[in-house]
Motif scaffolding. Structure first.
Motif, mmCIF file in Angstrom:
data_model
loop_
_atom_site.group_PDB
_atom_site.id
_atom_site.type_symbol
_atom_site.label_atom_id
_atom_site.label_comp_id
_atom_site.label_asym_id
_atom_site.label_seq_id
_atom_site.Cartn_x
_atom_site.Cartn_y
_atom_site.Cartn_z
ATOM 1 N N SER A 265 -0.269 9.851 -5.084
ATOM 2 C CA SER A 265 0.312 11.201 -4.966
ATOM 3 C C SER A 265 0.793 11.710 -6.321
ATOM 4 O O SER A 265 0.605 12.884 -6.660
ATOM 5 N N GLN A 266 1.433 10.830 -7.109
ATOM 6 C CA GLN A 266 1.896 11.229 -8.436
ATOM 7 C C GLN A 266 0.729 11.581 -9.352
ATOM 8 O O GLN A 266 0.745 12.594 -10.063
ATOM 9 N N LEU A 267 -0.306 10.737 -9.334
ATOM 10 C CA LEU A 267 -1.472 10.993 -10.174
ATOM 11 C C LEU A 267 -2.166 12.289 -9.766
ATOM 12 O O LEU A 267 -2.650 13.046 -10.620
ATOM 13 N N LYS A 268 -2.211 12.558 -8.475
ATOM 14 C CA LYS A 268 -2.829 13.797 -7.997
ATOM 15 C C LYS A 268 -2.059 15.010 -8.496
ATOM 16 O O LYS A 268 -2.655 16.004 -8.931
ATOM 17 N N ARG A 269 -0.714 14.938 -8.475
ATOM 18 C CA ARG A 269 0.089 16.050 -8.988
ATOM 19 C C ARG A 269 -0.141 16.247 -10.480
ATOM 20 O O ARG A 269 -0.212 17.374 -10.965
ATOM 21 N N ASN A 270 -0.270 15.143 -11.215
ATOM 22 C CA ASN A 270 -0.455 15.253 -12.667
ATOM 23 C C ASN A 270 -1.755 15.953 -13.028
ATOM 24 O O ASN A 270 -1.848 16.588 -14.084
ATOM 25 N N LEU B 45 0.814 -1.215 0.000
ATOM 26 C CA LEU B 45 0.000 0.000 0.000
ATOM 27 C C LEU B 45 0.850 1.269 0.000
ATOM 28 O O LEU B 45 0.341 2.341 -0.349
ATOM 29 N N LEU B 46 2.126 1.176 0.377
ATOM 30 C CA LEU B 46 2.990 2.346 0.244
ATOM 31 C C LEU B 46 3.205 2.681 -1.227
ATOM 32 O O LEU B 46 3.277 3.856 -1.605
ATOM 33 N N ARG B 47 3.314 1.651 -2.044
ATOM 34 C CA ARG B 47 3.436 1.881 -3.484
ATOM 35 C C ARG B 47 2.162 2.524 -4.023
ATOM 36 O O ARG B 47 2.209 3.442 -4.847
ATOM 37 N N GLU B 48 1.003 2.037 -3.567
ATOM 38 C CA GLU B 48 -0.256 2.635 -4.002
ATOM 39 C C GLU B 48 -0.340 4.100 -3.585
ATOM 40 O O GLU B 48 -0.803 4.955 -4.350
ATOM 41 N N ALA B 49 0.096 4.396 -2.346
ATOM 42 C CA ALA B 49 0.073 5.784 -1.873
ATOM 43 C C ALA B 49 0.953 6.674 -2.743
ATOM 44 O O ALA B 49 0.580 7.801 -3.089
ATOM 45 N N ALA B 50 2.138 6.162 -3.111
ATOM 46 C CA ALA B 50 3.035 6.951 -3.969
ATOM 47 C C ALA B 50 2.416 7.167 -5.345
ATOM 48 O O ALA B 50 2.502 8.263 -5.914
ATOM 49 N N ASN B 51 1.781 6.137 -5.891
ATOM 50 C CA ASN B 51 1.125 6.276 -7.195
ATOM 51 C C ASN B 51 0.010 7.315 -7.135
ATOM 52 O O ASN B 51 -0.155 8.126 -8.057
ATOM 53 N N VAL C 191 -8.040 13.250 -7.363
ATOM 54 C CA VAL C 191 -7.460 12.111 -6.641
ATOM 55 C C VAL C 191 -7.384 12.490 -5.164
ATOM 56 O O VAL C 191 -6.878 13.565 -4.823
ATOM 57 N N PRO C 192 -7.869 11.644 -4.257
ATOM 58 C CA PRO C 192 -7.884 11.991 -2.828
ATOM 59 C C PRO C 192 -6.491 12.211 -2.250
ATOM 60 O O PRO C 192 -5.496 11.669 -2.738
ATOM 61 N N GLN C 193 -6.450 13.008 -1.184
ATOM 62 C CA GLN C 193 -5.210 13.320 -0.480
ATOM 63 C C GLN C 193 -4.737 12.105 0.315
ATOM 64 O O GLN C 193 -5.520 11.402 0.943
ATOM 65 N N ILE C 194 -3.440 11.850 0.292
ATOM 66 C CA ILE C 194 -2.833 10.761 1.072
ATOM 67 C C ILE C 194 -2.268 11.335 2.372
ATOM 68 O O ILE C 194 -1.584 12.366 2.361
ATOM 69 N N TYR C 195 -2.532 10.670 3.495
ATOM 70 C CA TYR C 195 -1.996 11.077 4.795
ATOM 71 C C TYR C 195 -0.809 10.165 5.111
ATOM 72 O O TYR C 195 -0.952 9.083 5.693
ATOM 73 N N ASP D 141 -7.854 3.810 -5.541
ATOM 74 C CA ASP D 141 -7.180 2.517 -5.739
ATOM 75 C C ASP D 141 -6.163 2.579 -6.880
ATOM 76 O O ASP D 141 -6.381 2.054 -7.972
ATOM 77 N N CYS D 142 -5.044 3.223 -6.610
ATOM 78 C CA CYS D 142 -3.991 3.387 -7.617
ATOM 79 C C CYS D 142 -2.896 2.332 -7.466
ATOM 80 O O CYS D 142 -1.715 2.596 -7.728
ATOM 81 N N GLY D 143 -3.272 1.147 -7.033
ATOM 82 C CA GLY D 143 -2.281 0.098 -6.816
ATOM 83 C C GLY D 143 -1.625 -0.370 -8.092
ATOM 84 O O GLY D 143 -0.480 -0.831 -8.078
ATOM 85 N N ILE D 144 -2.333 -0.293 -9.215
ATOM 86 C CA ILE D 144 -1.782 -0.747 -10.487
ATOM 87 C C ILE D 144 -1.691 0.449 -11.429
ATOM 88 O O ILE D 144 -2.707 1.055 -11.764
#
Length: 535
Positions: A214-219, A206-212, A228-232, A310-313
């Motif tokens: 965050s990247q998608l939110k910036r894009n 899930l750390l990988r999903e959180a990073a994905n 894309v929802p905020q990650i805490y 759900d940005c796991g993939i």
């Protein structure tokens, strides 16, 4: 073979027998030699009670019992209403977010172990009943001590052994297929399973999903297309993810979307635009966009905005893949079958000795009947299936790196047609692709790419010089200790720099038709050699 994998095989067999999946299989129009296999199955030798389930429900429950890999397969199928009967598609849709949850008390225990703190120390409120449950994890609503409404995602326990045994059987099937069938070897089943193995295990982190996320939110920061929802991050762990709770309508809730007067045409078109933006602008795309992961904001139904979870993939493409796909789409929709055939040969999808005229004729035979229909009725799923029928004749190969992209495109197409049946995929995508192609050759982009290429010259020159020095070491004894540089040394260095710049420019602009990138490579090598030789 591990004992667990053998036990898993028997488990799959029991599920097949319990839900009569063999009846679904043998009801298909299969070759006679495959249909004859039903007489070799022992459980079909005796009378069986009638199954009190519809075929769709039986398939859904079977996939559900078999675990996450099979549930993922059902989720993909559920979006393809143009390929599935309605009763099966309706049942498989229930796999999106209605998978039975695991014990909430166990979920609390796992969360506390991951966070290293009691639930009451982190959250002012924690709903013990799951908000949603999916194949890999389930979600609980909560409220942080600082007041933010959040959802807490926790990975299901005991998944790795099940996934490992399923993958073991998939590898056995893939290797067997490659060994027995030349056609199967063209599809690279082992490579496809290997890619899926990496994908499914990445989804457990899930750390990988959180990073994905965050990247998608910036894009898409500030974009009206996607939120894309905020990650805490303070409360994210490998098996626990805490993110902003979103409020929206599920994208498949057509009645609710109609009640708020959502512009369905614009909603479907924006879904296509989001896909092409992620693929071509960002080269970073959400590769699990089934309806359970997509919501629609209720803020402005006349200008609807998607919400993705759900940005796991995620997937990405190289610049070469992007360029190849864009050119193929243009040629395909312009019915330039010769160009499509040439692109396939140039990219290595088919052998270089393929006869262009014959391959062009085969593609025309597959595609022309489809284009007799209105564009809105063209299904990419049907096109892909018919194109793969040419594999046996022309040795067309499946590119494993594009499997995620193909799956995502099929999901988007199926979802778009569900929202707005008259969706014209090409008219929606064409302006974006044309703009992207123009931007690729704009002066600003060329200068930026040239700057990037020039930045690499000192590094490449140093590497080349080291290589040449190593190559010349055996002859070092015969060389004088110092060699005076000829008077024309400065001229050769200048000439070498000119070659490097010309080669970088040529590589930036792109390949010269069928010639490819080799002229740029020659210019770069000659230029670097002249520079190093006189340094």
């Amino acid at each position: 073979m591990k004992l667990l994998a053998i036990r898993r095989l028997f488990r799959i067999q029991r599920v097949v027998i319990r839900y009569r999946l063999d009846d679904l299989l043998f009801a298909l129009p299969l070759p006679w030699w495959l249909l004859s296999l039903r007489y070799a199955l022992p459980w079909r030798w005796f009378p069986r009670k009638k199954l009190e389930l519809s075929r769709g429900a039986a398939l859904r429950l079977a996939l559900q019992d078999l675990g996450p890999i099979f549930i993922k397969f059902g989720q993909i199928l559920s979006t393809r209403r143009d390929l599935l009967p309605p009763d099966i598609a309706d049942e498989l849709m229930l796999l999106q977010d209605r998978v039975p949850p695991f014990d909430p008390e166990l979920a609390v225990k796992l969360i506390e172990e991951q966070l290293g703190a009691k639930i009451s120390e982190v959250f002012s409120r924690f709903d013990i009943e799951p908000l949603a449950s999916a194949s890999v994890a389930q979600v609980h609503a909560a409220k942080l001590k600082t007041g933010e409404e959040v959802v807490v995602k926790v990975v299901r326990p005991g998944l790795k052994p099940i996934i490992g045994s399923d993958l073991a059987w998939l590898f056995i099937l893939a290797k067997t297929a490659e060994r027995l069938s030349a056609d199967a070897r063209l599809l690279h089943p082992v490579d496809v399973v290997s890619d899926y193995e990496k994908t499914i295990y990445d989804e457990l982190d899930l750390l990988r999903e959180a990073a994905n996320a965050s990247q998608l939110k910036r894009n898409f920061e500030g974009s009206p297309l996607l939120y894309v929802p905020q990650i805490y991050w303070d409360w994210c762990r490998p098996k626990v993810l805490v993110m902003e709770r979103i409020y929206g309508l599920q994208v498949t809730d057509l009645a609710a979307l109609a009640d708020q007067r959502t512009d369905m045409k614009l909603l479907a078109e924006r879904g296509v635009e989001i896909f092409f933006t992620q693929v071509f602008r960002d080269s970073f795309f959400h590769a699990d966009m089934h309806p359970g992961n997509i919501f629609v904001s209720t803020v402005s139904p006349w200008s609807p905005q998607y919400i993705a979870i759900d940005c796991g993939i995620v997937g990405s493409l190289t610049p070469e893949d992007q360029d190849y796909l864009a050119r193929n789409l243009f040629a395909f929709f312009k019915r330039d079958y010769r160009r499509v055939a040439q692109l396939h040969i140039d990219s290595g999808w088919v052998p270089a000795n393929t006869k262009l005229n014959e391959f062009e004729a085969a593609i025309r035979t597959v595609c022309e009947p489809i284009f007799e229909k209105p564009l809105k009725e063209i299904s990419f799923g049907q096109v892909l299936m018919r194109l793969f029928q040419t594999a046996r004749r022309f040795n067309m190969e499946v590119q494993p790196q594009l499997v995620l992209l193909q799956k995502t495109l099929l999901n988007i197409e199926g979802l778009g047609r569900q929202l707005y049946p008259d969706l014209d995929l090409w008219s929606t995508a064409q302006p974006f692709l044309e703009r992207w192609m123009r931007e690729r050759v704009s002066p600003k982009t060329l200068l930026r790419n040239l700057h990037s290429q020039v930045e690499q010259i000192p590094h490449l020159a140093g590497m080349t010089r080291d290589l040449l020095e190593r190559m010349s070491q055996p002859h070092a004894k015969n060389q004088p200790l110092a060699v005076r540089e000829p008077r024309d040394g400065w001229f050769l260095r200048l000439l070498g720099a000119g070659h490097v710049v010309a080669g970088a420019l040529l590589a930036t602009v792109g390949p010269l038709g069928s010639i490819g990138y080799w002229p740029a490579g020659i210019l770069l090598v000659v230029g670097l050699y002249l520079i190093v030789r006189r340094s």
